[in-house]
Enzyme design. Sequence first.
Site, PDB file in Angstrom:
ATOM      1  N   SER A   1       0.765  -1.187  -0.017  1.00  0.00           N
ATOM      2  CA  SER A   1       0.112   0.106  -0.244  1.00  0.00           C
ATOM      3  C   SER A   1       0.939   1.258   0.002  1.00  0.00           C
ATOM      4  CB  SER A   1      -0.811  -0.049   1.201  1.00  0.00           C
ATOM      5  OG  SER A   1      -1.422   1.154   1.227  1.00  0.00           O
TER       6      SER A   1
ATOM      7  N   MET B   1     -12.137   4.680  -0.689  1.00  0.00           N
ATOM      8  CA  MET B   1     -12.676   4.859   0.673  1.00  0.00           C
ATOM      9  C   MET B   1     -13.300   6.264   0.534  1.00  0.00           C
ATOM     10  SD  MET B   1      -9.611   3.346   2.856  1.00  0.00           S
ATOM     11  CE  MET B   1      -8.607   3.397   1.638  1.00  0.00           C
TER      12      MET B   1
ATOM     13  N   HIS C   1      -1.367  -1.083  -4.414  1.00  0.00           N
ATOM     14  CA  HIS C   1      -2.537  -0.643  -3.572  1.00  0.00           C
ATOM     15  C   HIS C   1      -2.393   0.755  -3.461  1.00  0.00           C
ATOM     16  CE1 HIS C   1      -6.147  -1.492  -1.299  1.00  0.00           C
ATOM     17  NE2 HIS C   1      -5.630  -0.696  -0.262  1.00  0.00           N
TER      18      HIS C   1
ATOM     19  N   HIS D   1      -8.295   1.532  -4.278  1.00  0.00           N
ATOM     20  CA  HIS D   1      -9.293   1.204  -3.224  1.00  0.00           C
ATOM     21  C   HIS D   1      -9.738   2.688  -2.756  1.00  0.00           C
ATOM     22  CE1 HIS D   1      -9.487   0.094   1.323  1.00  0.00           C
ATOM     23  NE2 HIS D   1     -10.887  -0.017   0.623  1.00  0.00           N
TER      24      HIS D   1
ATOM     25  N   ASP E   1      -6.915  -6.422   3.944  1.00  0.00           N
ATOM     26  CA  ASP E   1      -6.129  -5.200   3.982  1.00  0.00           C
ATOM     27  C   ASP E   1      -6.426  -4.652   5.269  1.00  0.00           C
ATOM     28  OD1 ASP E   1      -5.241  -2.663   3.281  1.00  0.00           O
ATOM     29  OD2 ASP E   1      -7.003  -1.918   2.557  1.00  0.00           O
ATOM     30  N   GLY E   2      -5.205  -4.517   5.961  1.00  0.00           N
ATOM     31  CA  GLY E   2      -4.848  -4.015   7.367  1.00  0.00           C
ATOM     32  C   GLY E   2      -4.326  -4.638   8.479  1.00  0.00           C
ATOM     33  N   GLY E   3      -3.290  -4.372   8.822  1.00  0.00           N
ATOM     34  CA  GLY E   3      -2.584  -4.804   9.943  1.00  0.00           C
ATOM     35  C   GLY E   3      -1.814  -6.096   9.510  1.00  0.00           C
TER      36      GLY E   3
ATOM     37  N   GLY F   1       1.080  -2.225   4.095  1.00  0.00           N
ATOM     38  CA  GLY F   1       1.576  -0.659   4.071  1.00  0.00           C
ATOM     39  C   GLY F   1       2.924  -0.906   4.826  1.00  0.00           C
ATOM     40  N   SER F   2       2.529  -0.980   6.210  1.00  0.00           N
ATOM     41  CA  SER F   2       3.665  -0.217   7.191  1.00  0.00           C
ATOM     42  C   SER F   2       4.700  -1.554   7.282  1.00  0.00           C
ATOM     43  CB  SER F   2       3.092   0.263   8.594  1.00  0.00           C
ATOM     44  OG  SER F   2       2.134  -0.889   8.673  1.00  0.00           O
TER      45      SER F   2
ATOM     46  N   PHE G   1      -6.658   4.818   8.404  1.00  0.00           N
ATOM     47  CA  PHE G   1      -5.178   5.023   8.498  1.00  0.00           C
ATOM     48  C   PHE G   1      -4.522   3.624   8.474  1.00  0.00           C
ATOM     49  CE2 PHE G   1      -7.791   7.675  11.060  1.00  0.00           C
ATOM     50  CZ  PHE G   1      -7.314   8.878  10.865  1.00  0.00           C
ATOM     51  N   GLY G   2      -3.101   3.873   8.167  1.00  0.00           N
ATOM     52  CA  GLY G   2      -2.138   2.625   8.177  1.00  0.00           C
ATOM     53  C   GLY G   2      -1.568   2.362   9.562  1.00  0.00           C
TER      54      GLY G   2
ATOM     55  N   ASP H   1      -4.728   3.797  -1.930  1.00  0.00           N
ATOM     56  CA  ASP H   1      -5.602   4.178  -0.926  1.00  0.00           C
ATOM     57  C   ASP H   1      -6.237   5.549  -1.287  1.00  0.00           C
ATOM     58  OD1 ASP H   1      -5.897   1.871   0.843  1.00  0.00           O
ATOM     59  OD2 ASP H   1      -3.978   2.121   1.439  1.00  0.00           O
TER      60      ASP H   1
ATOM     61  N   MET I   1     -11.854  -5.753   4.582  1.00  0.00           N
ATOM     62  CA  MET I   1     -10.871  -4.794   5.914  1.00  0.00           C
ATOM     63  C   MET I   1     -10.544  -5.468   7.142  1.00  0.00           C
ATOM     64  SD  MET I   1     -10.114  -1.814   4.177  1.00  0.00           S
ATOM     65  CE  MET I   1      -9.219  -1.159   5.583  1.00  0.00           C
TER      66      MET I   1
END
Length: 215
Positions: free
Chosen positions: A7, A65, A30, A63, A172-174, A194-195, A140-141, A32, A134
Amino acid sequence: MIKIAPSLLASDFTRLAEEVKTIDNADMLHLDIMDGHFVPNLTFGPGIISALRDKTDLVFDTHLMISNPEDYIEEYAEAGSDYITFHIEATNHSHRLIQRIKESGCKAGVSLNPGTSLKEIELILPDLDMVLIMSVNPGFGGQKYIPQITEKIARLNSMIEELNNDVAIAVDGGIKLHNVSEVIEAGADIIIAGSAIFGSENPYEMIKKFRAAGE
Ligand code: DX5
Ligand code: ZN
């Protein structure tokens, strides 16, 4: 084969063209898009996507949002998106929107917030190319993976198997190295991170490690 979609949100925005070069062993980029309305944060729009389009061969996974996604489909298609995903919570006309995305030449995805039931997409599942689950609240990332999402991925996987079509499950996420196997085992086809990728010392190596977790 598992697909990896870093991301861009977690990259250094002052060096976008160089950042995308560091992940050219990924499958998708990706993107966002946040509007400060559907989610409490703002990112970038179609201008950044078209500026990046000739900097990489990665598949562009947009994506959205945003509220009123129906007002922006053509713009994001023309900017260079390959997939356009909107949130099921952001429209009353999901079936029509899927047709519009396909008419614009893109593949169609629908995303569900963590608190949204899979029932919401039962009737449109045969028309979709991707479902984006999600695993954090969008906006937020760098947030923590919500554990009950693993069961949701597994249930969606069974729904798709029953249908016998090839809708891809993106999550997507974490997602980090320590939980990516759990997500893949539950049935994910596309891992969005992402992170964990852009925040690592060596994004290229991190992508390899993510890929190895799926083998
Ligand atoms: C969150 C975004 C995600 C985010 C993931 O609203 O949709 O794509 O960038 O970031 P990490 O992997 O850091 O949770
Ligand atoms: Zn995203």
